[in-house]
Motif scaffolding. Structure first.
Motif, short mmCIF file in Angstrom:
data_model
loop_
_atom_site.label_atom_id
_atom_site.label_comp_id
_atom_site.label_asym_id
_atom_site.label_seq_id
_atom_site.Cartn_x
_atom_site.Cartn_y
_atom_site.Cartn_z
N SER A 142 0.85 -1.19 0.00
CA SER A 142 0.00 0.00 0.00
C SER A 142 0.88 1.25 0.00
N ILE A 143 0.28 2.37 -0.32
CA ILE A 143 1.02 3.62 -0.34
C ILE A 143 1.47 3.99 1.08
N THR A 144 0.65 3.71 2.08
CA THR A 144 1.02 4.01 3.46
C THR A 144 2.24 3.21 3.88
N GLN A 145 2.26 1.93 3.56
CA GLN A 145 3.43 1.11 3.88
C GLN A 145 4.67 1.65 3.19
N LEU A 146 4.54 1.99 1.92
CA LEU A 146 5.69 2.47 1.17
C LEU A 146 6.24 3.76 1.77
N ILE A 147 5.39 4.68 2.16
CA ILE A 147 5.85 5.93 2.76
C ILE A 147 6.55 5.66 4.09
N VAL A 148 5.98 4.83 4.93
CA VAL A 148 6.59 4.50 6.23
C VAL A 148 7.94 3.82 6.02
N PHE A 149 8.01 2.87 5.09
CA PHE A 149 9.27 2.17 4.84
C PHE A 149 10.31 3.08 4.19
#
Length: 178
Positions: free
Chosen positions: A81-88
């Motif tokens: 997801s986009i949220t996971q990508l931003i956090v990572f």
């Protein structure tokens, strides 16, 4: 290698923004945070990492940076997801800032004054090569593979870089009283 990896990852994602927008089912304003989160994290932590290295030593933090960056790259590539990508990407940037902030300092310590200018010039060249090659490498990867590979491509370089840091980067103990 560390300075190259940290800078190429600042620019390799630029070319993938439309693909990320489509594949992660989001809008362009949100997908821009994949870049912004990375750059803001590096900008915010740069001075603190330099100070921390003055207190505990550069080599352990530089090596930690390689490890965090490499793990972060794998996590970014596995994002669903986009949220996971931003956090990572924020996690990955913590490693990148350790490599960026300390690469030049390690070069300065490792080379004698008569060789230092040449060594710093090579380090600066790696930064420039990383910045300019990111979009080209990203385009080549996106043309033949999925967007996940713009992060997975860092894994072998990160592993090799970690091994090289352990083997070749000298450990200088910081003076006491910090």
């Amino acid at each position: 290698m560390g300075m190259f990896l940290a800078t190429i990852d600042g620019s390799i994602v630029n070319i993938a923004l439309p693909v990320l927008e489509r594949d992660l089912n989001t809008n362009f304003a949100t997908v821009q945070w994949v870049l912004l989160a990375y750059m803001l994290t590096i900008s915010t932590l740069m001075l603190s990492v330099g100070r921390l290295a003055d207190m505990i030593g550069k080599k352990p933090l530089y090596l930690t940076g390689f490890v965090i960056f490499t793990i972060g790259s794998a996590l970014c590539g596995l994002s669903a997801s986009i949220t996971q990508l931003i956090v990572f990407r924020i996690f990955q940037a913590v490693g990148a800032v350790m490599m960026t902030a300390l690469g030049t300092a390690i070069i300065t310590e490792a080379f004698p004054p008569q060789e230092r200018g040449k060594a710093l010039g090579i380090g600066g060249s790696m930064v420039s090569i990383g910045l300019i090659s990111g979009p080209t490498v990203g385009g080549l990867i996106l043309g033949s593979l999925s967007w996940h590979w713009i992060f997975f491509v860092n894994l072998p370089i990160g592993l090799l870089g970690s091994l090289m840091v352990m083997r070749f980067v000298p450990r200088h103990r910081p003076p006491g009283g910090e």
